[in-house]
Design an enzyme around this catalytic site. Sequence first.
Site, PDB file in Angstrom:
ATOM      1  N   HIS A  63      29.903  32.811  45.047  1.00  0.00           N
ATOM      2  CA  HIS A  63      29.599  31.532  44.423  1.00  0.00           C
ATOM      3  C   HIS A  63      30.533  30.469  44.986  1.00  0.00           C
ATOM      4  CE1 HIS A  63      32.870  33.090  41.961  1.00  0.00           C
ATOM      5  NE2 HIS A  63      32.974  31.941  41.307  1.00  0.00           N
ATOM      6  N   HIS A  65      32.804  28.354  43.457  1.00  0.00           N
ATOM      7  CA  HIS A  65      34.061  27.946  42.836  1.00  0.00           C
ATOM      8  C   HIS A  65      35.179  28.000  43.874  1.00  0.00           C
ATOM      9  CE1 HIS A  65      32.951  28.475  38.321  1.00  0.00           C
ATOM     10  NE2 HIS A  65      32.994  27.203  38.662  1.00  0.00           N
ATOM     11  N   ASP A  67      38.286  28.916  44.053  1.00  0.00           N
ATOM     12  CA  ASP A  67      39.151  30.075  44.293  1.00  0.00           C
ATOM     13  C   ASP A  67      38.453  31.158  45.098  1.00  0.00           C
ATOM     14  OD1 ASP A  67      37.553  30.423  41.959  1.00  0.00           O
ATOM     15  OD2 ASP A  67      38.855  32.025  41.234  1.00  0.00           O
ATOM     16  N   HIS A 140      27.501  33.478  35.207  1.00  0.00           N
ATOM     17  CA  HIS A 140      28.749  32.742  35.356  1.00  0.00           C
ATOM     18  C   HIS A 140      28.463  31.267  35.109  1.00  0.00           C
ATOM     19  CE1 HIS A 140      32.859  32.270  36.457  1.00  0.00           C
ATOM     20  NE2 HIS A 140      32.632  31.661  37.608  1.00  0.00           N
ATOM     21  N   HIS A 269      40.547  40.119  40.295  1.00  0.00           N
ATOM     22  CA  HIS A 269      40.383  38.779  39.717  1.00  0.00           C
ATOM     23  C   HIS A 269      41.140  38.682  38.391  1.00  0.00           C
ATOM     24  CE1 HIS A 269      38.176  35.099  38.386  1.00  0.00           C
ATOM     25  NE2 HIS A 269      38.076  34.877  39.688  1.00  0.00           N
TER      26      HIS A 269
END
Length: 312
Positions: A63, A65, A67, A140, A269
């Site tokens: 995805h 994001h 990070d 998410h 994570h």
Amino acid sequence: MQLTFLGTSAGRPTRTRNVTSIALSLPEPQCGFWLFDAGEGTQHRMLGSRFKLNKLERIFMTHLHGDHLYGLPGLLSSRSYFEGAAKLDIFGPPGLKRYLDTVFELTGVHLGYELNVVEIAEGIVLEDERHIVEAAELQHRLPCFGYRITERPQHGPLNLKRLAELGVPAGPLYGKLKRGEDVTLECGRTVAAADVVGKPQPGRVVTILGDTRPCDNAVRLARGADLLVHEATFAVGLEEKAAAYGHSTFGQAAETARAAGAKRLVVTHFSSRYDDEAVAELANGVKPIFPDIEPAVEMADIVIPRPPLTNS
């Protein structure tokens, strides 16, 4: 096949952990590697390791994001400096191509190799001679995917002693036999592949999930997997907080692995609130749910052995 975790931290790096990236090393004859996500600092983690960017064959993004993403433009730019860097395929959610095009346009980057960005939907996203990769959407805060990598069964080993007894010369005939083709020797004798090649070796299944709440697709992608990589951002007891941010607890990761019948679970994570000792304790605490759980360790290799041959 083995996994190396180049980053295991959620959200931001810490003194001991980088943000998310996982390298999947492929066996012979490929000997390259695939990358799953590329958080900021990923290419720095590769420095001094065995991972060279000209050996990078494919990237799979879960995805967008930061990070998981912010290290990607720099890594792709640096790859141009490596001799022999061939075409690179990147798979990821819608918006990935626009992001990269915008960054490269604004920064004046010109890559020295062909870049193929594939924006995916659910289903099979890749099939080649050795692998099938399936993607499914998770739950998410942004569109986020998990990947199931299935290694096709491999040809069985050659019986070298029997080949010598039959007078088969080493060379191209060996390759034909290993591919299941019968061969005829110069003397006129036919050698059947079934007589000199062992049983096919089963392939391995590796499931790598992006950030997610517990969901049916996570279980489906992990069904019977030899190794499941699942996020574990929060401790047991913080389920409401995890759900609010689109994440899972250690216990929920273990429950997904159990429901899927996975053989092994590696969690990653981790929230920055947990140091390495706390992460180990949290993983041990959910072993009653799924005994074969272990926390990912930065730059440590996790070997994925081939399943044993069956008698059938």
